[in-house]
Design an enzyme around this catalytic site. Structure first.
Site, PDB file in Angstrom:
ATOM      1  CB  SER A 137      -0.867   0.009   1.257  1.00 17.43           C
ATOM      2  OG  SER A 137      -1.511   1.257   1.396  1.00 17.43           O
ATOM      3  CE1 TYR A 151      -3.745  -2.518   4.868  1.00 15.96           C
ATOM      4  CE2 TYR A 151      -3.245  -0.188   4.567  1.00 15.96           C
ATOM      5  CZ  TYR A 151      -3.525  -1.439   4.038  1.00 15.96           C
ATOM      6  OH  TYR A 151      -3.579  -1.609   2.672  1.00 15.96           O
TER       7      TYR A 151
HETATM    8  N1  LIG Z   1      -8.648  -0.521  -1.377  1.00 15.20           N
HETATM    9  C1  LIG Z   1      -7.623   0.251  -1.095  1.00 15.20           C
HETATM   10  O1  LIG Z   1      -7.759   1.482  -0.982  1.00 15.20           O
HETATM   11  C2  LIG Z   1      -6.253  -0.345  -0.961  1.00 15.20           C
HETATM   12  C3  LIG Z   1      -5.164   0.519  -1.003  1.00 15.20           C
HETATM   13  C4  LIG Z   1      -3.873   0.001  -0.888  1.00 15.20           C
HETATM   14  C5  LIG Z   1      -3.709  -1.355  -0.726  1.00 15.20           C
HETATM   15  N2  LIG Z   1      -4.793  -2.183  -0.666  1.00 15.20           N
HETATM   16  C6  LIG Z   1      -4.547  -3.612  -0.480  1.00 15.20           C
HETATM   17  O2  LIG Z   1      -5.151  -4.325  -1.545  1.00 15.20           O
HETATM   18  C7  LIG Z   1      -5.416  -5.656  -1.123  1.00 15.20           C
HETATM   19  C8  LIG Z   1      -6.838  -6.018  -1.524  1.00 15.20           C
HETATM   20  O3  LIG Z   1      -7.743  -5.181  -0.818  1.00 15.20           O
HETATM   21  P1  LIG Z   1      -9.125  -4.674  -1.432  1.00 15.20           P
HETATM   22  O4  LIG Z   1      -9.045  -3.215  -1.537  1.00 15.20           O
HETATM   23  O5  LIG Z   1      -9.493  -5.470  -2.618  1.00 15.20           O
HETATM   24  O6  LIG Z   1     -10.072  -4.996  -0.176  1.00 15.20           O
HETATM   25  P2  LIG Z   1     -11.392  -5.887  -0.019  1.00 15.20           P
HETATM   26  O7  LIG Z   1     -12.389  -5.527  -1.054  1.00 15.20           O
HETATM   27  O8  LIG Z   1     -11.753  -5.767   1.421  1.00 15.20           O
HETATM   28  O9  LIG Z   1     -10.878  -7.356  -0.333  1.00 15.20           O
HETATM   29  C9  LIG Z   1     -10.044  -8.044   0.550  1.00 15.20           C
HETATM   30  C10 LIG Z   1      -9.886  -9.459   0.066  1.00 15.20           C
HETATM   31  O10 LIG Z   1      -9.013 -10.143   0.961  1.00 15.20           O
HETATM   32  C11 LIG Z   1      -9.640 -11.333   1.389  1.00 15.20           C
HETATM   33  N3  LIG Z   1      -9.166 -11.699   2.712  1.00 15.20           N
HETATM   34  C12 LIG Z   1      -9.123 -10.941   3.823  1.00 15.20           C
HETATM   35  N4  LIG Z   1      -8.622 -11.649   4.842  1.00 15.20           N
HETATM   36  C13 LIG Z   1      -8.345 -12.883   4.359  1.00 15.20           C
HETATM   37  C14 LIG Z   1      -7.834 -14.073   4.941  1.00 15.20           C
HETATM   38  N5  LIG Z   1      -7.482 -14.137   6.233  1.00 15.20           N
HETATM   39  N6  LIG Z   1      -7.695 -15.163   4.147  1.00 15.20           N
HETATM   40  C15 LIG Z   1      -8.049 -15.121   2.852  1.00 15.20           C
HETATM   41  N7  LIG Z   1      -8.530 -14.026   2.246  1.00 15.20           N
HETATM   42  C16 LIG Z   1      -8.688 -12.928   3.020  1.00 15.20           C
HETATM   43  C17 LIG Z   1     -11.128 -11.057   1.325  1.00 15.20           C
HETATM   44  O11 LIG Z   1     -11.877 -12.231   1.125  1.00 15.20           O
HETATM   45  P3  LIG Z   1     -12.697 -13.058   2.229  1.00 15.20           P
HETATM   46  O12 LIG Z   1     -13.344 -12.069   3.127  1.00 15.20           O
HETATM   47  O13 LIG Z   1     -13.671 -13.832   1.385  1.00 15.20           O
HETATM   48  O14 LIG Z   1     -11.701 -13.925   2.890  1.00 15.20           O
HETATM   49  C18 LIG Z   1     -11.205 -10.208   0.049  1.00 15.20           C
HETATM   50  O15 LIG Z   1     -11.247 -11.044  -1.087  1.00 15.20           O
HETATM   51  C19 LIG Z   1      -5.167  -5.689   0.386  1.00 15.20           C
HETATM   52  O16 LIG Z   1      -3.902  -6.262   0.647  1.00 15.20           O
HETATM   53  C20 LIG Z   1      -5.162  -4.225   0.765  1.00 15.20           C
HETATM   54  O17 LIG Z   1      -4.392  -3.972   1.908  1.00 15.20           O
HETATM   55  C21 LIG Z   1      -6.061  -1.708  -0.793  1.00 15.20           C
END
Ligand SMILES: NC(=O)c1ccc[n+]([C@@H]2O[C@H](COP(=O)([O-])OP(=O)(O)OC[C@H]3O[C@@H](n4cnc5c(N)ncnc54)[C@H](OP(=O)(O)O)[C@@H]3O)[C@@H](O)[C@H]2O)c1
Length: 261
Positions: A137, A151
């Site tokens: 991130s 985080y």
């Molecule tokens: N959105 C942002 O603004 C942003 C910015 C920078 C970085 N990121 C990073 O991008 C990545 C994806 O996030 P996103 O934005 O797509 O968020 P999201 O929509 O909340 O998706 C998170 C995903 O991670 C899975 N997950 C969470 N805990 C898990 C576990 N213990 N085991 C297996 N799967 C797990 C969830 O699936 P289940 O609940 O089905 O397990 C879901 O598919 C993350 O690493 C996040 O830190 C996001």
């Protein structure tokens, strides 16, 4: 991309689901979808066709990572790319953090990445090729959001874990690539899924569409790169931040203007 077998953790929603659709469209031979929620994974798989393999798994458990690897190899014969994408935010200031908060952030965001790396690396070493991609991130680079505290710290640790792996592999395994992906605010359920809740990223101005982030990661699969920001502007901000003589001063200046809560 064509004929590659790609494992994506956190593929039930958000960035992971969008990446799955992108790589499938570009000709991936196998797309292994891992996350905890089976119905959501099945819905994503339904949009991908025959290339998809669903593996329900909690990546904060080492054994579940091994299950993902074994099922992927059993179906497709090999793995070419492993994307550590699963992750979770938090909405608490440093002064409010509990032991459980820290444990959750380290387990879900850092240990899961270590488990993913250690699970797939022997397979990649055997074939002397492969690609480990980890979604970090922009918050790992500067404190744009003080309430993301643990985080941001967990993702900063992820960056150095990946950088250390890159250096470890460089001479002996030049064809095992590593990529750290640094998104800014992305339009997903990340904000509302954060530990202790929070704002909905999808309502934030300038939230990046998931398709754009997926396209950046897909480009990194096609042409491996050590680190990539999903928006060029973020890389420029990082360069300015790290070049600053006094980061505390720059945190008060536009375009940084970091709020204290
Ligand atoms: N959105 C942002 O603004 C942003 C910015 C920078 C970085 N990121 C990073 O991008 C990545 C994806 O996030 P996103 O934005 O797509 O968020 P999201 O929509 O909340 O998706 C998170 C995903 O991670 C899975 N997950 C969470 N805990 C898990 C576990 N213990 N085991 C297996 N799967 C797990 C969830 O699936 P289940 O609940 O089905 O397990 C879901 O598919 C993350 O690493 C996040 O830190 C996001």
């Amino acid at each position: 991309m064509k004929d590659k077998v790609i494992v994506i953790t956190g593929a039930s929603a958000g960035i992971g689901a969008a990446l799955a659709e992108t790589v499938a469209k570009r000709g991936a031979k196998g797309v292994v979808l891992a996350a905890r929620r089976l119905p959501e994974l099945q819905a994503v798989a339904g949009r991908l066709g025959d290339a998809a393999l669903v593996v329900p798994a909690d990546v904060s458990k080492r054994a579940d990572n091994e299950l993902i690897r074994d099922r992927a190899i059993a179906k497709f014969g090999r793995i070419d790319v492993w994307v550590n994408n699963a992750g979770r935010g938090i909405s608490r200031l440093v002064s409010q953090l509990t032991d459980d908060d820290i444990d959750d952030m380290i387990t879900v965001n850092l240990k899961s990445v270590l488990y993913g790396i250690q699970t797939v690396l022997p397979h990649f070493k055997e074939h002397k090729s492969g690609h480990i991609i980890t979604v970090s991130s922009g918050l790992s680079r500067f404190p744009f959001a003080a309430q993301r505290s643990a985080y941001s710290a967990s993702k900063a640790a992820v960056n150095l874990l990946m950088a250390s792996l890159r250096v470890e592999l460089r001479d002996e395994y030049p064809d095992i690539h590593t990529t750290t992906v640094l998104p800014g605010v992305v339009s997903t359920e990340f904000g509302t899924n954060a530990l202790h809740g929070g704002v909905d990223n999808r309502r934030l101005p300038n939230a990046q569409p998931v398709e754009e982030v997926a396209a950046v990661i897909a480009a990194a699969i096609e042409k491996p790169i050590a680190e990539v920001y999903t928006r060029a502007q973020m890389r420029e901000l990082a360069a300015r931040y790290f070049a600053a003589e006094d980061v505390a001063a720059i945190e008060r200046q536009p375009p940084f203007m970091m709020p204290s809560r």
